[in-house]
Motif scaffolding. Structure first.
Motif, PDB file in Angstrom:
ATOM      1  N   ALA A  15     -10.071   4.712   2.279  1.00 31.55           N
ATOM      2  CA  ALA A  15     -10.705   3.402   2.162  1.00 31.55           C
ATOM      3  C   ALA A  15     -12.209   3.583   1.936  1.00 31.55           C
ATOM      4  O   ALA A  15     -12.884   4.257   2.720  1.00 31.55           O
ATOM      5  CB  ALA A  15     -10.467   2.578   3.422  1.00 31.55           C
ATOM      6  N   PHE A  36      -7.409  -3.332  -3.339  1.00 34.74           N
ATOM      7  CA  PHE A  36      -6.762  -2.026  -3.520  1.00 34.74           C
ATOM      8  C   PHE A  36      -6.559  -1.771  -5.007  1.00 34.74           C
ATOM      9  O   PHE A  36      -6.659  -2.670  -5.835  1.00 34.74           O
ATOM     10  CB  PHE A  36      -5.471  -1.909  -2.702  1.00 34.74           C
ATOM     11  N   ILE A  46      -5.162  -1.419   9.188  1.00 32.54           N
ATOM     12  CA  ILE A  46      -5.241  -2.512   8.205  1.00 32.54           C
ATOM     13  C   ILE A  46      -4.870  -3.831   8.880  1.00 32.54           C
ATOM     14  O   ILE A  46      -5.542  -4.854   8.692  1.00 32.54           O
ATOM     15  CB  ILE A  46      -4.312  -2.237   6.991  1.00 32.54           C
ATOM     16  N   VAL A  92      -8.035   2.007  -1.086  1.00 31.65           N
ATOM     17  CA  VAL A  92      -8.489   0.689  -0.644  1.00 31.65           C
ATOM     18  C   VAL A  92     -10.002   0.593  -0.847  1.00 31.65           C
ATOM     19  O   VAL A  92     -10.721   1.581  -0.674  1.00 31.65           O
ATOM     20  CB  VAL A  92      -8.113   0.484   0.846  1.00 31.65           C
ATOM     21  N   PHE A 128     -10.790  -7.607   0.949  1.00 25.38           N
ATOM     22  CA  PHE A 128      -9.921  -6.428   0.959  1.00 25.38           C
ATOM     23  C   PHE A 128      -9.343  -6.255  -0.450  1.00 25.38           C
ATOM     24  O   PHE A 128      -8.701  -7.161  -0.975  1.00 25.38           O
ATOM     25  CB  PHE A 128      -8.791  -6.646   1.972  1.00 25.38           C
ATOM     26  N   ILE A 134       0.842  -1.199   0.000  1.00 28.91           N
ATOM     27  CA  ILE A 134       0.000   0.000   0.000  1.00 28.91           C
ATOM     28  C   ILE A 134       0.880   1.253   0.000  1.00 28.91           C
ATOM     29  O   ILE A 134       1.852   1.343   0.751  1.00 28.91           O
ATOM     30  CB  ILE A 134      -0.936   0.012   1.227  1.00 28.91           C
TER      31      ILE A 134
END
Lengths: 130, 130
Positions: free
Chosen positions: A26, A84, A47, A91, A82, A16
């Motif tokens: 996010a 990204f 996270i 995110v 999750f 990230i």
């Protein structure tokens, strides 16, 4: 999603691209309906906690502390997946939202819309998105 | 959505809580399928252009200039509805995306997902989200 192992969590955090404050935006999206529920911020620690517990934890910029979503209200977000983006600087949390996501008791925080030349409230408290 | 009048645009911009750099994060969501396509940034000028033209225009932080999405690629985003959140510090753009949203030629920028203990690419170029 629960119990992600430490090596995987470290690898995700390493990928990230956090900003100069150590944060990444996010987006929380209800995994089945597709509703965009809210946008908040995460740091590495939040996270890590999210992936370990399977319950979404943000970083509160105003309180400067971990924000375990729903800890007091009960309106938790269970992490389903999750994700990204291409640049690794945003995110997308696919979640199962319990109750309203918004502190105004609305399902989504995005309840202001520009319609018919004015800003309208398109979602009432404790309703689902139109 | 096109041709929003100047007074309305000024009122919308006045309500947005821009950050210390004069920016606000903006989520683009395909209006009918609910796919989250990308997250980018807007300043007052890009909001003004978006609401005037009906075509989404961001602020490119790297190039420090207006970014008329799809101007060179043709992968434009027609604005269907402009929304913002409870804290007025995040924007949700309901759009009609022409072609892929991502510069990698994928429909969405959010193509990395943590699955089965590893980061997987879940979307191939020129495909729609699984």
């Amino acid at each position: 999603m629960t119990g992600v192992d430490e090596a995987t969590i470290a690898a995700v955090i390493d990928r990230i691209a956090f900003d100069e404050k150590g944060l990444v935006p996010a987006i929380a999206q209800q995994h089945d309906s597709g509703e965009v529920l809210m946008l908040a911020w995460m740091n590495a620690e939040s996270i890590r906690e999210t992936l370990t517990s399977g319950q979404v934890c943000y970083w509160s910029r105003s309180r400067r502390s971990l924000w375990r979503k729903g800890e007091t209200s009960g309106h938790r977000q269970r992490l389903v997946e999750f994700r990204f983006d291409c640049d690794r600087d945003a995110v997308l949390l696919m979640v199962e939202q319990q109750g309203p996501a918004c502190h105004t008791d609305r399902r989504s925080c995005f309840f202001h819309a520009l319609r018919d030349g004015t800003v309208r409230v398109i979602l009432e408290p404790a309703e689902t998105a139109s």
